[in-house]
Every structure is written in structure tokens, then in C-alpha cells.
Design a protein around this motif. Structure first.
Motif, PDB file in Angstrom:
ATOM      1  N   ARG A  86      -2.541 -23.758  36.817  1.00 41.13           N
ATOM      2  CA  ARG A  86      -2.535 -24.242  35.566  1.00 41.13           C
ATOM      3  C   ARG A  86      -2.273 -25.665  35.358  1.00 41.13           C
ATOM      4  NH1 ARG A  86      -5.726 -20.755  33.270  1.00 41.13           N
ATOM      5  NH2 ARG A  86      -6.521 -20.865  35.427  1.00 41.13           N
ATOM      6  N   TYR A  90      -4.505 -28.244  33.238  1.00 35.97           N
ATOM      7  CA  TYR A  90      -4.130 -28.491  31.747  1.00 35.97           C
ATOM      8  C   TYR A  90      -3.513 -29.728  31.909  1.00 35.97           C
ATOM      9  CZ  TYR A  90      -5.793 -24.228  29.975  1.00 35.97           C
ATOM     10  OH  TYR A  90      -6.556 -22.948  29.743  1.00 35.97           O
ATOM     11  N   TYR A 143      -0.658 -27.016  23.079  1.00 38.96           N
ATOM     12  CA  TYR A 143      -1.374 -26.311  23.982  1.00 38.96           C
ATOM     13  C   TYR A 143      -0.901 -24.956  23.717  1.00 38.96           C
ATOM     14  CZ  TYR A 143      -3.422 -30.025  27.033  1.00 38.96           C
ATOM     15  OH  TYR A 143      -3.968 -30.972  27.460  1.00 38.96           O
ATOM     16  N   ARG A 146      -4.270 -22.576  23.817  1.00 40.11           N
ATOM     17  CA  ARG A 146      -4.980 -22.791  24.887  1.00 40.11           C
ATOM     18  C   ARG A 146      -4.452 -21.948  26.115  1.00 40.11           C
ATOM     19  NH1 ARG A 146      -5.232 -27.515  22.131  1.00 40.11           N
ATOM     20  NH2 ARG A 146      -7.426 -28.205  21.584  1.00 40.11           N
TER      21      ARG A 146
END
Length: 181
Positions: A86, A90, A143, A146
């Protein structure tokens, strides 16, 4: 013994009952009025079609989400692997793969984020990193929509691993001196 015979309803009576039942169904059952957003509605006292949720209403997933936000999962190899994955998706475009704030976006002219290896961020609690991912900070946007809470905690665990790997002391590692050449 005498047997009684059941009389069958004549077909015309059945047809009449069916006709009366169907006559009661009008088009209003199928074609109901639909209100547009913020349209006046005579049905309610405040004449608003938008209704407030009753007090105490909780969305089905809110309790689970709150628990996932409040309680970090235990750190294990699977969580760190997920965090690394991740993070690469990101975070690395801005923060860089090593967490130094030198990602590809920064190389293209975007403002440089702080390095995770500064004394201030190493001393910051894990919750601070989680909150920054959730709410954003400075030019970094949120975030929360997301990245799910569990993945945010995985990223936090990976960031901590990055910090520890950069600033580890040999004395902090048990039995490491014997393994060095």
C-alpha cells in the motif's frame, strides 16, 4: 348417511370478484410521485421532502469502521507486507520508497514532503501518522476515501519499520554482534 355436496362458485361470481379486486388497484400504486431534491412536499409539516434521520441512527458499517480506526491490528509479517504494498501505491510517489520525501512527484516539481526519518516524525506517535493519512496535512489530501482503515494501519506499521531500519543501532539488536563478520 347423507352426503352434502359442495357447491362450486359459478364462474361469473368469481369473475365479478376478480374484477372488483382489480378495479381497486389504480395507477397511483404503480406510478407514485417522485420528489426531486429539495422539492416542496405537502405531506410533511415542514414541506420538505428531505427527512432527517431519527436520533440514534447508526449506519450498518459505522461501528466496525470505528473499531478498525480506534484499534490497530497486531503487527506481523503479513501486515508489514500489506503495508509495504500500500505504501508503494499511495505514499511512494511523493515520499519515495525509502521515506525521504524524494518521490517521483517531487522530482517533477511538487512540494517536498518531510522525511519520515526526521527526529520529529520518529518521535511522533503512530496515531499521528494514521491521522495524517486519514485527514491529510498541508498539501497532502485525505486518503480516508481511498485507503481502508486496516490498510492505513498497515502503512503506519511499514513507515515505523522504515524508520527503525534507518536508525537502528547494533546495540539494540540482540545477538547481532555475533553475526557480523
Amino acid at each position: 348417511m347423507r352426503r352434502t355436496r359442495l357447491r362450486t362458485t359459478p364462474p361469473l361470481v368469481g369473475l365479478a370478484v376478480a374484477t372488483l379486486l382489480l378495479a381497486g388497484c389504480s395507477g397511483s400504486m404503480v406510478d407514485q410521485k417522485r420528489y426531486r431534491t429539495f422539492e416542496k412536499a405537502a405531506l410533511w409539516r415542514d414541506h420538505s421532502e428531505a427527512r432527517q434521520l431519527p436520533d440514534g441512527t447508526v449506519a450498518q458499517s459505522d461501528r466496525d469502521r470505528t473499531a478498525a480506526i480506534e484499534t490497530p491490528p497486531p503487527v506481523d509479517a503479513a501486515l508489514l507486507a500489506r503495508g509495504q504494498e500500500r505504501y508503494a501505491i499511495y505514499c511512494a510517489p511523493c515520499h519515495g520508497l525509502g521515506g525521504d520525501g524524494d518521490g517521483m512527484i517531487v522530482q517533477r516539481g511538487f512540494p517536498k514532503p518531510p522525511s519520515y526519518h526526521t527526529k520529529r516524525l520518529r518521535a511522533a506517535p503512530a496515531r499521528h501518522v494514521f491521522d495524517v493519512i486519514t485527514n491529510g496535512y498541508g498539501v497532502m489530501y485525505s486518503y480516508a476515501a481511498r485507503v481502508p482503515p486496516r490498510d492505513r494501519w498497515a502503512i503506519v506499521a511499514y513507515v515505523r519499520a522504515l524508520q527503525m531500519s534507518r536508525n537502528a543501532q547494533v546495540a539494540d539488536l540482540p545477538n547481532a554482534r555475533e553475526k557480523l563478520p
